[in-house]
Design a protein around this motif. Structure first.
Motif, PDB file in Angstrom:
ATOM      1  N   GLU A  55      20.941  52.151  32.961  1.00  0.00           N
ATOM      2  CA  GLU A  55      19.712  52.541  32.017  1.00  0.00           C
ATOM      3  C   GLU A  55      18.542  52.929  32.904  1.00  0.00           C
ATOM      4  OE1 GLU A  55      19.242  49.545  29.109  1.00  0.00           O
ATOM      5  OE2 GLU A  55      20.727  50.329  27.777  1.00  0.00           O
ATOM      6  N   TYR A  56      17.564  53.731  32.287  1.00  0.00           N
ATOM      7  CA  TYR A  56      16.259  53.795  32.793  1.00  0.00           C
ATOM      8  C   TYR A  56      15.325  54.061  31.427  1.00  0.00           C
ATOM      9  CZ  TYR A  56      16.425  58.851  31.510  1.00  0.00           C
ATOM     10  OH  TYR A  56      16.444  59.974  30.829  1.00  0.00           O
ATOM     11  N   LYS A  57      14.067  53.877  31.940  1.00  0.00           N
ATOM     12  CA  LYS A  57      13.101  54.028  30.803  1.00  0.00           C
ATOM     13  C   LYS A  57      12.567  55.477  30.862  1.00  0.00           C
ATOM     14  CE  LYS A  57      13.163  49.666  29.048  1.00  0.00           C
ATOM     15  NZ  LYS A  57      13.659  49.429  27.959  1.00  0.00           N
ATOM     16  N   ASP A  58      12.322  56.005  29.765  1.00  0.00           N
ATOM     17  CA  ASP A  58      12.036  57.492  29.674  1.00  0.00           C
ATOM     18  C   ASP A  58      10.341  57.416  29.516  1.00  0.00           C
ATOM     19  OD1 ASP A  58      11.270  57.022  27.082  1.00  0.00           O
ATOM     20  OD2 ASP A  58      13.050  58.387  26.456  1.00  0.00           O
ATOM     21  N   ARG A  60       8.489  57.537  27.247  1.00  0.00           N
ATOM     22  CA  ARG A  60       8.198  56.874  25.973  1.00  0.00           C
ATOM     23  C   ARG A  60       8.682  55.567  26.040  1.00  0.00           C
ATOM     24  NH1 ARG A  60       9.369  61.043  21.348  1.00  0.00           N
ATOM     25  NH2 ARG A  60       8.453  59.321  20.171  1.00  0.00           N
ATOM     26  N   SER A  61       8.986  54.947  27.449  1.00  0.00           N
ATOM     27  CA  SER A  61       9.668  53.525  27.454  1.00  0.00           C
ATOM     28  C   SER A  61      10.786  53.189  26.602  1.00  0.00           C
ATOM     29  CB  SER A  61       8.484  52.610  27.144  1.00  0.00           C
ATOM     30  OG  SER A  61       7.330  52.689  27.741  1.00  0.00           O
ATOM     31  N   ARG A  62      11.461  54.519  26.227  1.00  0.00           N
ATOM     32  CA  ARG A  62      12.843  54.200  25.559  1.00  0.00           C
ATOM     33  C   ARG A  62      13.944  54.010  26.693  1.00  0.00           C
ATOM     34  NH1 ARG A  62      12.591  59.375  21.933  1.00  0.00           N
ATOM     35  NH2 ARG A  62      12.097  60.299  24.066  1.00  0.00           N
ATOM     36  N   SER A  63      14.863  53.260  26.271  1.00  0.00           N
ATOM     37  CA  SER A  63      16.136  53.142  27.321  1.00  0.00           C
ATOM     38  C   SER A  63      16.996  54.264  27.128  1.00  0.00           C
ATOM     39  CB  SER A  63      16.885  51.808  26.842  1.00  0.00           C
ATOM     40  OG  SER A  63      16.137  50.729  27.106  1.00  0.00           O
ATOM     41  N   GLN A  64      17.397  54.992  28.203  1.00  0.00           N
ATOM     42  CA  GLN A  64      18.227  56.137  28.233  1.00  0.00           C
ATOM     43  C   GLN A  64      19.424  55.813  29.237  1.00  0.00           C
ATOM     44  OE1 GLN A  64      17.787  58.471  26.066  1.00  0.00           O
ATOM     45  NE2 GLN A  64      15.861  58.372  25.119  1.00  0.00           N
TER      46      GLN A  64
END
Length: 236
Positions: A55-58, A60-64
């Motif tokens: 996972e990484y944070k986009d 907007r700090s969302r997990s992707q």
């Protein structure tokens, strides 16, 4: 761009994000390509050893979703990308994998207290370096042999095909229906001599051969017979 290859769990890896950025691809398309390989029923277990989901944070700090991939995983995904820019990045990645793996081996040698273990690791390292050099040479040779036409060369061949048909039609006073038959004949002939499914799948190394062929090409007897038959039907 961040480092092409990183260290994760004592292994040289890269990520789907880095591959997407380097090759100017959409990240979702790279994810889809990896998903398709992993879901391949026949050898899915083999592919699963090449890719690990993370996972990484986009922005907007969302997990992707993303994938980590080792050298083999990278090869399966990236070697489908074509063009001179893509080839440049492929070779950069290969060198980066080699450099990171060399660093890992050196660290293992430093951490080993046993002289015998150091000697074993050193021999193992030398063998792996030799294998990697051979692999890089093989990769480079593969790229040379399978590189498709560049866009300018593709346009050159397409222009030559149109001009060749135009000249024949002008010389023999042929109509548009005849032109269609000539295009079919010439395109079919190019496919046969190159083994390519379409003109955009012709290999770069075949460019000179195709140019020479087009310059010397003349329509087949079968094609000219079909054209003559069409003329007869129109005259009736």
């Amino acid at each position: 761009m961040t480092s092409l290859v990183i260290l994760r769990d004592r292994q040289a890896v890269t990520t789907s994000l880095q591959v997407a950025e380097a090759f100017d691809k959409k990240h979702k398309d790279v994810l889809e390509a990896i998903d398709n390989k992993i879901q391949s029923a026949e050898i899915s277990a083999h592919y699963q050893n090449m890719f690990v989901e993370g996972e990484y944070k986009d922005s907007r700090s969302r997990s992707q979703r993303m994938y980590y991939m080792n050298r083999d995983g990278f090869s399966f995904i990236a070697f489908g990308f074509t063009g001179s820019k893509a080839d440049e990045f492929k070779l950069k990645y290969i060198r980066s994998f080699n450099k990171m793996e060399e660093h890992i081996k050196k660290q293992q040698l430093k951490l080993s207290d046993s002289p015998r273990e150091k000697l074993r690791l050193m021999f193992e390292f030398q063998e792996e370096v030799a294998d990697r050099v051979e692999a890089v040479e093989s990769d480079v040779e593969y790229l040379k042999d399978n590189q498709l036409l560049t866009e300018p060369d593709y346009r050159t061949i397409s222009t030559m095909v149109r001009n060749k048909i135009r000249i024949i039609c002008t010389q023999q006073h042929l109509n548009s229906k005849a032109k269609t038959e000539l295009f079919k004949d010439l395109n079919s002939s190019i496919k046969r001599i190159t083994g390519a499914a379409a003109r955009n799948r012709i290999k770069a190394k075949q460019f000179d051969e195709v140019v020479k062929f087009i310059n010397n090409w003349m329509p087949s007897t079968a094609t000219m017979t079909i054209i003559d038959q069409m003329d007869l039907l129109e005259d009736e």
